[in-house]
Scaffold this motif. Sequence first.
Motif, PDB file in Angstrom:
ATOM      1  N   TRP A 196     -40.690  77.606 -44.317  1.00  0.00           N
ATOM      2  CA  TRP A 196     -39.430  78.360 -44.360  1.00  0.00           C
ATOM      3  C   TRP A 196     -38.567  78.132 -43.124  1.00  0.00           C
ATOM      4  CZ3 TRP A 196     -38.118  82.467 -41.019  1.00  0.00           C
ATOM      5  CH2 TRP A 196     -36.985  83.214 -41.384  1.00  0.00           C
TER       6      TRP A 196
ATOM      7  N   TYR B 270     -52.947  73.501 -37.132  1.00  0.00           N
ATOM      8  CA  TYR B 270     -53.714  74.357 -38.038  1.00  0.00           C
ATOM      9  C   TYR B 270     -53.852  73.751 -39.429  1.00  0.00           C
ATOM     10  CZ  TYR B 270     -53.259  77.844 -34.386  1.00  0.00           C
ATOM     11  OH  TYR B 270     -53.328  78.506 -33.184  1.00  0.00           O
TER      12      TYR B 270
ATOM     13  N   TYR C  16     -52.340  80.634 -39.888  1.00  0.00           N
ATOM     14  CA  TYR C  16     -52.613  79.938 -41.148  1.00  0.00           C
ATOM     15  C   TYR C  16     -51.699  80.415 -42.280  1.00  0.00           C
ATOM     16  CZ  TYR C  16     -56.736  78.134 -38.820  1.00  0.00           C
ATOM     17  OH  TYR C  16     -57.577  77.494 -37.945  1.00  0.00           O
ATOM     18  N   PHE C  17     -50.654  81.146 -41.926  1.00  0.00           N
ATOM     19  CA  PHE C  17     -49.664  81.563 -42.923  1.00  0.00           C
ATOM     20  C   PHE C  17     -48.703  80.393 -43.124  1.00  0.00           C
ATOM     21  CE2 PHE C  17     -45.994  84.671 -43.968  1.00  0.00           C
ATOM     22  CZ  PHE C  17     -46.201  84.456 -45.328  1.00  0.00           C
ATOM     23  N   TYR C  18     -49.033  79.538 -44.076  1.00  0.00           N
ATOM     24  CA  TYR C  18     -48.342  78.254 -44.237  1.00  0.00           C
ATOM     25  C   TYR C  18     -46.859  78.417 -44.558  1.00  0.00           C
ATOM     26  CZ  TYR C  18     -47.336  73.528 -45.825  1.00  0.00           C
ATOM     27  OH  TYR C  18     -46.787  72.277 -45.973  1.00  0.00           O
ATOM     28  N   ALA C  19     -46.509  79.472 -45.262  1.00  0.00           N
ATOM     29  CA  ALA C  19     -45.114  79.655 -45.679  1.00  0.00           C
ATOM     30  C   ALA C  19     -44.158  79.700 -44.490  1.00  0.00           C
ATOM     31  CB  ALA C  19     -44.985  80.934 -46.505  1.00  0.00           C
ATOM     32  N   LEU C  20     -44.642  80.138 -43.330  1.00  0.00           N
ATOM     33  CA  LEU C  20     -43.788  80.177 -42.136  1.00  0.00           C
ATOM     34  C   LEU C  20     -43.307  78.782 -41.766  1.00  0.00           C
ATOM     35  CD1 LEU C  20     -45.700  82.644 -39.772  1.00  0.00           C
ATOM     36  CD2 LEU C  20     -43.526  83.061 -40.935  1.00  0.00           C
ATOM     37  N   TYR C  21     -44.205  77.813 -41.806  1.00  0.00           N
ATOM     38  CA  TYR C  21     -43.866  76.449 -41.403  1.00  0.00           C
ATOM     39  C   TYR C  21     -42.931  75.788 -42.418  1.00  0.00           C
ATOM     40  CZ  TYR C  21     -47.975  77.515 -38.609  1.00  0.00           C
ATOM     41  OH  TYR C  21     -48.873  78.126 -37.769  1.00  0.00           O
TER      42      TYR C  21
ATOM     43  N   ALA D 117     -44.859  85.762 -35.206  1.00  0.00           N
ATOM     44  CA  ALA D 117     -45.457  85.867 -36.541  1.00  0.00           C
ATOM     45  C   ALA D 117     -46.608  84.880 -36.706  1.00  0.00           C
ATOM     46  CB  ALA D 117     -44.393  85.623 -37.605  1.00  0.00           C
ATOM     47  N   SER D 118     -46.429  83.662 -36.198  1.00  0.00           N
ATOM     48  CA  SER D 118     -47.484  82.657 -36.352  1.00  0.00           C
ATOM     49  C   SER D 118     -48.690  82.969 -35.471  1.00  0.00           C
ATOM     50  CB  SER D 118     -46.944  81.263 -36.025  1.00  0.00           C
ATOM     51  OG  SER D 118     -46.610  81.153 -34.656  1.00  0.00           O
TER      52      SER D 118
ATOM     53  N   ASP E  40     -50.809  85.274 -37.501  1.00  0.00           N
ATOM     54  CA  ASP E  40     -51.537  84.562 -38.553  1.00  0.00           C
ATOM     55  C   ASP E  40     -51.098  83.100 -38.555  1.00  0.00           C
ATOM     56  OD1 ASP E  40     -52.892  83.619 -40.703  1.00  0.00           O
ATOM     57  OD2 ASP E  40     -51.972  84.941 -42.190  1.00  0.00           O
TER      58      ASP E  40
END
Length: 226
Positions: free
Chosen positions: A30, A60, A23-28, A17-18, A21
């Motif tokens: 969650w 990032y 820069y999808f901050y919610a992953l880091y 998933a990372s 994207d």
Amino acid sequence: MTRNQSFEHLPTYIISASELDPYFYALYKWYPDVYIGAKHPVSEERIEKTNQFLERGMKYFPRDHRLPETAASNYIGYSADAPAPRRLRESIKAIEYLQYAAKLPGASSNVPFLLDYFYGRKARLEAELSDGENPSAAPSTTLSENEKETYLRLYLLAPDPHTRARLAGLLSRYGIDENTAFERARDYTQRLQTEHTQRLNYLPVDLWSTIVNPKEFDSATATPSR
């Protein structure tokens, strides 16, 4: 696939998933909460996998203080019954993350006190593992100059009087003169003022040439007569 099996594959899913994207901050935000607590007892490997992903996020979001703070906090509460060598390794890594976070804008006011906790834990574990002549002596924490600089900086940037007062207690305990912080701040301010004055006094080369050799400028810009 069972629920436990799906959690074991979570690192693979989250990396994929990372990569789509980064820069999808919610992953880091969650992932640590979900993955670390999915299975007990929490192994050192599970914590390291989590923090490796957080380190990916730090690349990032290099100015985000929450990621290294979270990585350091992952070493609290999961290894109380683990062997001393593991807890020592974790303490050293936590200190590194917190020192990194301390240099970032907006760092949490908890950072200096978490550092103090891990400094103390590291000293106790080193004493426990030491073969010294007097292992029962109370362990002491000795900070390097860089570590002292970190505390001085955090003291100056304390967000409120209460936090600054608590930090003053830490400075005193570690033998750091709090007046040094203000002296450093004064020297830094003076250096900035000097650099600013120098920039104001700076003239571009073409303008300087115009002032020194106005005739050459006039001849170069004169409109040829017809």
